[in-house]
Scaffold this motif. Structure first.
Motif, PDB file in Angstrom:
ATOM      1  N   ILE A 124      46.099  18.181  10.065  1.00 56.78           N
ATOM      2  CA  ILE A 124      46.044  17.213  11.172  1.00 56.78           C
ATOM      3  C   ILE A 124      47.326  17.270  11.989  1.00 56.78           C
ATOM      4  CG2 ILE A 124      44.356  15.645  10.152  1.00 56.78           C
ATOM      5  CD1 ILE A 124      46.592  13.757   9.468  1.00 56.78           C
ATOM      6  N   ALA A 128      47.553  18.055  15.952  1.00 60.85           N
ATOM      7  CA  ALA A 128      48.249  17.165  16.881  1.00 60.85           C
ATOM      8  C   ALA A 128      49.337  17.913  17.632  1.00 60.85           C
ATOM      9  CB  ALA A 128      48.842  15.988  16.121  1.00 60.85           C
ATOM     10  N   LYS A 130      49.446  21.035  18.334  1.00 57.98           N
ATOM     11  CA  LYS A 130      48.828  21.951  19.296  1.00 57.98           C
ATOM     12  C   LYS A 130      48.426  21.213  20.562  1.00 57.98           C
ATOM     13  CE  LYS A 130      48.013  26.043  17.166  1.00 57.98           C
ATOM     14  NZ  LYS A 130      47.798  27.388  17.616  1.00 57.98           N
ATOM     15  N   LEU A 131      48.016  19.960  20.389  1.00 54.32           N
ATOM     16  CA  LEU A 131      47.595  19.202  21.565  1.00 54.32           C
ATOM     17  C   LEU A 131      48.791  18.819  22.415  1.00 54.32           C
ATOM     18  CD1 LEU A 131      44.893  16.922  19.964  1.00 54.32           C
ATOM     19  CD2 LEU A 131      44.517  18.842  21.480  1.00 54.32           C
TER      20      LEU A 131
END
Lengths: 366, 511, 382
Positions: A124, A128, A130-131
């Motif tokens: 996760i 996150a 990567k976003l």
């Protein structure tokens, strides 16, 4: 790459990051009943360093931190700093993943292989990261409210058990333990904000890093103080000292008329959410540092290998809770001293002098 | 010249367009239309007639059968023209001017010299008039539209509020919209899309309120569409939306002109598509999925309560199975003692583990929903009876599933229907959360929640962050998020969409 | 697309390859309601668990079921139960643990430490000591109202406020008392008594511990007073004898509000503690038919009688603690440490002796503020 972040969001991210794993483990256990004093002292003593970090970010509003370093101190220093902080960020990430992984292994999933919760966390975190920074900071604004709300709610439910006389006597064992507690609280968690320098570029230009970091630091300090003091008042200093997870212990005491009980799982959510932010910040910081090292400012492609290194890295770092405790004292202390205090201050002083002197100022313009 | 040039350059003629411009000979025109452009199409009517006087001229009308008002054409085109005398010297532009200005008693006659343009017009239902000696088509606006009257849309019926809904005609829809916003600032700008369908699309916004950047972004994305057909606005929606990974709506759609009016008054942009009663509005934010237009007609306290319930439903529908699974299989310590014991009792003798129950029952419910949704009323009822009795009662009696599981499925289903706009996302989230719960209990569920919320945070709808109302915590944004504040409190428009002209409600009339 | 596919593959791999490790089915658990720990033969422990066995069907049938096993340690014995019952013992909903007197005298630290450490056990479980018989016998006694013993004990503990003849202690409290200097733990005592041929496990009195070892008992009366001092409030019913017009009769009052204050003093190197109790009570029972409490002097008389009784009770408890048991179960030491740390520094080393010598003064003030629904005694005429 440059994402614009509202100052308030950046603040919330810093708050959650500082809370991450510090409220899981509790801070300044050396100080016993005076832990709350140690937290206050650490919070105040950290302020100058926080300002130094913020100043480093603000030094040159157009460049990213490494270019500033390069300009002020030369390529070699910038390279060394990137290597050191990249390493530190990575270790801190492993450490935080370990903290939470151990907590989950002890408090819930006893038979699950310990790699599984860690893998979940890292995945996760990777998603996150990567976003990007911007969604993370906006996520933080929402979940800061949730986290603070849950802690206030939990302590309101356990209010019958809160006994502030547990904080007495003040300074019974003298100033020594408090000082020890203060320094350990400064190093963990407050000055871990040093990593925020490396994701800091994002909120520049909207009120400056100083506002973000100072207020973030103060809010984080107040929240940690609130949680730790109440935990201390609920379970007493003697139990606080011997428990691995004192906040969890305090929350498991919630029992309102036999209906509102067993709410410690809400605290687990706080642990998870705050640690998640911390790991993500560490991951992004590590990726940025590594990105500079390999001469590639686009860091996103480095995220996956760095995150996945955590599966091995966490086990390499420490096996189990006992080793974690031991390592916290022996390995981290000197490293933190160098990376959180000495190096940033030196860099800052030299950078201020170099950048202010007219020669240096002309050079980049021409 | 042009066709020659084209042939010289080796370009192939597009079928049906031998020549780009009309020739001046009426026979050639007729031949071209009949044997090339509309070749094989029997629904095109060619009505030839002659003008009066010593030198009768050949004229003919072309129009699609059934779409043109016959009485109108015979009364106002054929009748005056066939009584008119056109001197032979009258040719070309003079003739055109004479016809439009003196002969045809029609409000708007357009002259087209390009074949494809005229053909487009004919296909919308207008009649094209050709007169010998004039190399152009006169487009007579004689559409006879058989359209559905604006009735209340079934999918968005309200207890209180306007009963009009959009119909399939763009013109009517624009009328409906303009009737609600009588302002010269309300702009419609047309685009034509679809290589085959040539569908007319209108981008509508209020100048001075809508952010020009968003309008430009919408126009850019729509013009970039290159598709052969646009049958419904759904095509456009899918082609221009953000975040295609999950079925998350980043574009709103509605059949109600009142909603569209309200949205464009907040600074949003609406897209109307000819032939589709569904209008698109953008940007579309997450909060809107939890708002209903009725909220704004009701008392604000009741509306706020409804909204709160919708938030709870969102949580229940995505999380009930996951949390049930986590509690039963991983954290029985968290269930109150009595409840734990009674769940254990009801699970005695049930052959399947809880995790199988959760997924099988979830699947069965979705099957029932999909099976029933397109059935006419009476059969649908039969289906629900079968579902309720067979799946609900008999399965528990036969100890195939446990009773708490039925309750979980029921809660999930009912709360899912309370937020219909999120139904697709909720199914996916439900499955995701249940899977994570099955592996790691509540820890897995929490991981899932964090993952999904971060993803939602990263979505943007036409540049506006999708979750903006949940992160920009200023009073102005919160007023229409968790609660529906009274109008006198919502004095300003939502900030991030409408940066300009923010004032919505003024306490005192401007002096 | 490849990314999504690989993500799905990884997830599927995780799920299929490794499965759900901590996954358990509710019906494979045995819900432990209470447990008793005895000293077993050859250095081991005997563990008795009372579980709630559920049978499916309508209406749900739940009945308590008692199993006994032995083991070298508690943890060991606990796992041994699994083999006897074929189900996993689940302590998450357990209400109480009873130690036998024999075990308590040898020390309960090991067992309590285990329970505090293990996450499967909730730390708000009640602890108690069985006086005079084995802990096992508690579970073979007849639970009143046909519930499980665990449930019964839980309800009695929750109602302590109404009749404080013992001090309810949860695992964490015991553990904290073990950790804290200047406070010794107590646990409620269970005695098995016979009423009408039925054996009832009656909770009253307290077992007094020094560190984790039982060293003596307090009776119900002393436990009541200890409860006042430790919990800082007087609850339940106060009763006393009073002389009026040559007659000796009983009066009883219910406590409405109370304040119990323990204050340490450090004057001239002399440590002392003052106990102040302020009570507002409602007079609820009168032995005299003619005692007109509406007259101020008579009311004061009743107040004084009640105050004297309570003062004597407190003084008797302090005497018992200081002279017979020599254990600071009230927590004077902890109090002194908090309020006058400078004094505590001096006495910390030999607190046991200091405690036995500690001068304690008691002051009780009672104010009758209500008399139920009657303004005059039942026979209003004097």
């Amino acid at each position: 790459m440059q994402e614009v972040v509202a100052p308030r969001s950046g603040m919330a991210t810093l708050v959650l990051m500082l809370m991450g794993s510090s409220i899981v483990y509790g801070v300044g256990k050396q100080a016993g009943a005076d832990t709350w004093l140690a937290v206050i002292a650490a919070m105040i003593l950290s302020v100058p360093f926080i300002l130094v970090y913020a100043r480093l970010v603000d030094l040159d509003p157009n460049n990213d931190i490494f270019q500033t370093l390069e300009k002020a101190l030369g390529k070699l220093v910038a390279w060394t700093a990137a290597a050191l902080y990249g390493w530190y960020a990575l270790l801190l990430m492993y450490n935080s993943v370990n903290n939470l992984g151990n907590f989950i292994a002890v408090a819930g999933l006893v038979e699950t292989p310990r790699a599984v919760p860690r893998l979940f966390l890292l995945v996760i975190t990777l998603a996150a990261a990567k976003l990007g920074v911007e969604p993370l900071t906006r996520w933080s604004t929402l979940f800061l409210i949730v986290v603070v709300g849950i802690s206030v709610f939990a302590f309101a439910l356990v209010s019958e058990e809160i006994d502030y006389s547990n904080l007495q006597p003040i300074l019974y064992d003298g100033i020594g333990p408090v000082a020890a507690g203060t320094f350990s609280t400064m190093a963990f968690p407050f000055l871990e904000a040093v990593l925020f320098i490396f994701i800091g570029a994002a909120y520049r230009g909207q009120g400056g890093a100083r506002q973000v970091m100072l207020w973030g630091h103060l809010i984080a300090g107040a929240t940690i103080l609130f949680i730790i003091t109440n935990t201390l008042a609920v379970i007493g200093p003697d139990v606080y000292r011997i428990q691995y997870y004192p906040v969890y212990g305090a929350a498991s005491r919630i029992d309102v008329g036999g209906i509102f009980t067993r709410l410690e799982i809400t605290v687990t959510f706080i642990f998870l959410a705050t640690t998640f932010v911390k790991i993500t910040v560490c991951l992004i910081a590590a990726a940025r540092c590594c990105g500079y090292l390999v001469g590639e400012p686009r860091y996103t492609y480095l995220l996956t290998p760095l995150a996945l290194s955590g599966i091995v890295g966490t086990f390499w770092l420490a096996e189990g809770t006992l080793e974690m405790e031991a390592m916290a004292l022996q390995v981290w202390r000197p490293m933190q001293l160098v990376l959180q205090i000495i190096l940033p201050v030196i860099i800052w002083i030299v950078a201020e002098i170099r950048l202010k002197s007219p020669k240096q100022q002309k050079a980049p313009q021409s | 010249m042009r066709p020659l040039l084209q042939r010289l350059l080796g370009r192939k003629d597009p079928p049906g367009a031998h020549s780009l411009y009309f020739s001046s000979s009426i026979r050639k025109i007729r031949e071209q239309l009949q044997s090339v452009t509309f070749a094989g199409d029997d629904s095109i009517v060619y009505r030839a007639f002659l003008t009066a006087g010593p030198h009768p001229r050949e004229c003919f009308l072309v129009y699609p059968e059934g779409m043109t008002d016959n009485a109108f054409v015979s009364e106002y085109v054929i009748k005056p023209l066939s009584r008119e005398y056109l001197p032979p010297r009258l040719r070309g532009e003079e003739l055109a001017a004479f016809l439009t200005e003196q002969v045809l008693p029609v409000n708007a006659v357009e002259e087209r010299t390009v074949v494809s343009e005229a053909v487009d017009q004919i296909l919308t239902g207008d009649a094209a008039l050709f007169v010998d000696g004039c190399a152009s088509a006169f487009i007579i606006p004689s559409k006879k539209l058989t359209i559905r009257p604006p009735m209340e849309p079934q999918s968005e019926s309200v207890v209180r509020g306007p009963r009009e809904g959009f119909s399939e005609s763009l013109a009517v829809n624009i009328t409906l919209l303009r009737r609600r916003v009588r302002s010269s600032q309300l702009k419609f700008s047309y685009l034509t899309l679809g290589r085959q369908t040539h569908t007319k699309v209108a981008i509508s916004y209020i100048e001075g309120i809508a952010s020009p950047a968003i309008v430009e972004e919408v126009r850019k994305r729509i013009s970039a569409i290159d598709i052969d057909s646009i049958i419904d606005s759904g095509y456009i929606e899918e082609l221009i939306q953000d975040a295609p990974l999950l079925p998350i709506k980043t574009i709103g759609h509605t059949e109600r002109p009142d909603i569209v009016a309200a949205r464009i008054l907040e600074g949003r942009v609406a897209v109307l598509v000819d032939g589709s009663p569904v209008a698109l509005t953008m940007p579309f934010l997450f909060v809107e999925t939890l708002q209903a237009n009725e909220d704004y007609f009701k008392h604000y306290a009741l509306a706020s309560l409804d909204r709160l319930i919708r938030y709870i439903c969102l949580f229940l529908s995505t999380s009930t199975p996951a949390i049930y699974l986590a509690l039963v299989a991983y954290h029985p310590i968290l269930i109150p003692t009595r409840l734990a014991v009674s769940i254990a009792a009801s699970r005695q003798g049930v052959p399947f583990p809880a995790v199988v129950e959760v997924f099988v029952m979830g699947l069965l419910f979705e099957i029932m929903r999909e099976g029933g949704v397109r059935l006419p009323g009476p059969i649908g009822q039969a289906l629900s009876i079968v579902g309720a009795i067979v799946l609900g009662d008999a399965a528990v009696q036969a100890q195939i599933v446990s009773a708490p599981m039925i309750i979980v499925v029921a809660i999930t289903a009912i709360s899912g229907f309370a937020v219909p706009r999120l139904y697709g996302v909720m199914i996916i989230l439900r499955i995701l959360f249940s899977l994570l719960s099955a592996v790691m209990g509540l820890y897995g569920y929490f991981c899932g929640v964090i993952l999904v919320t971060v993803y939602f945070m990263s979505i943007r709808s036409f540049g506006v962050p999708y979750m903006v109302n949940f992160t920009a915590f200023d009073l102005q944004n919160i007023k229409d998020t968790a609660v529906r504040s009274p109008w006198w409190v919502m004095r300003l428009r939502p900030k991030l969409i409408a940066r300009r002209n923010p004032q919505r409600y003024r306490k005192e009339a401007p002096s | 697309m490849r990314k999504i596919l690989s993500g799905v593959c990884i997830l599927a791999f995780c799920l299929a390859q490794t499965g759900c490790w901590d996954y358990l089915e509710l019906e494979t658990l045995s819900f432990v309601m209470a447990a008793g720990i005895d000293v077993g033969s050859d250095e081991g422990l005997t563990l008795t668990v009372e579980t709630l066995e559920v049978k499916g069907g309508e209406p749900t049938d739940m009945s308590p079921y008692v199993t006994t096993t032995t083991g070298i340690t508690l943890f060991n014995a606990l796992r041994n139960v699994t083999n006897v019952s074929g189900k996993q013992m689940f302590f998450g909903h357990s209400h109480a643990v009873a130690f036998s007197e024999e075990l308590a005298r040898k020390g309960v630290g090991e067992a309590v430490g285990f329970m505090q450490r293990d996450v499967g056990v909730r730390t708000n479980m009640w602890l108690c000591v069985v006086r005079g018989s084995a802990a096992k016998d508690v579970f073979t006694a007849d639970a009143p109202l046909g519930t499980s013993i665990g449930d019964y004990l839980n309800r009695v503990m929750m109602l302590q406020r109404r009749n404080p003849t013992f001090i309810p202690v949860q695992i964490w409290e015991f553990n904290r008392a073990l950790n804290e200097v200047g406070l010794s733990p107590v646990l409620p005592a269970i005695e098995i008594i016979e009423i009408d041929d039925r054996k009832i496990p009656l909770v009253q009195g307290s077992g007094v511990f020094k560190r984790d070892r039982l060293i003596g008992w307090l009776d119900a009366q002393d436990s009541r007073v200890l409860s006042y001092l430790r919990l800082g409030k007087v609850t339940g019913v106060l009763a006393t004898e009073m002389e009026y017009q040559g007659e000796k009769e009983r009066i009883a009052a219910e406590v409405m509000t109370s304040r119990v204050e323990l204050k340490p003093y450090w004057e001239n190197d002399e440590l002392s503690v003052a106990i102040t109790v302020n009570l507002q009570v409602g007079l609820h029972e009168l032995g005299f038919a003619t005692f007109d409490y509406s007259r101020p002097e008579l009311k004061r008389m009743a107040e004084e009688a009640l105050a004297r009784e309570l003062k004597e009770d407190i003084e008797r408890l302090i005497r018992t603690l200081q002279q017979d048991l020599k254990v600071d179960v009230v927590g004077f030491g902890a109090l002194i440490k908090k309020k006058v740390p400078s004094a505590w520094r001096k006495v910390e080393k030999n607190w046991e002796e200091e405690f036995a010598q500690l001068p304690v003064s008691v002051r009780v003030a009672v104010l009758i503020t209500g008399t139920g629904t009657l303004a005059k005694p039942l026979t209003g005429r004097p």
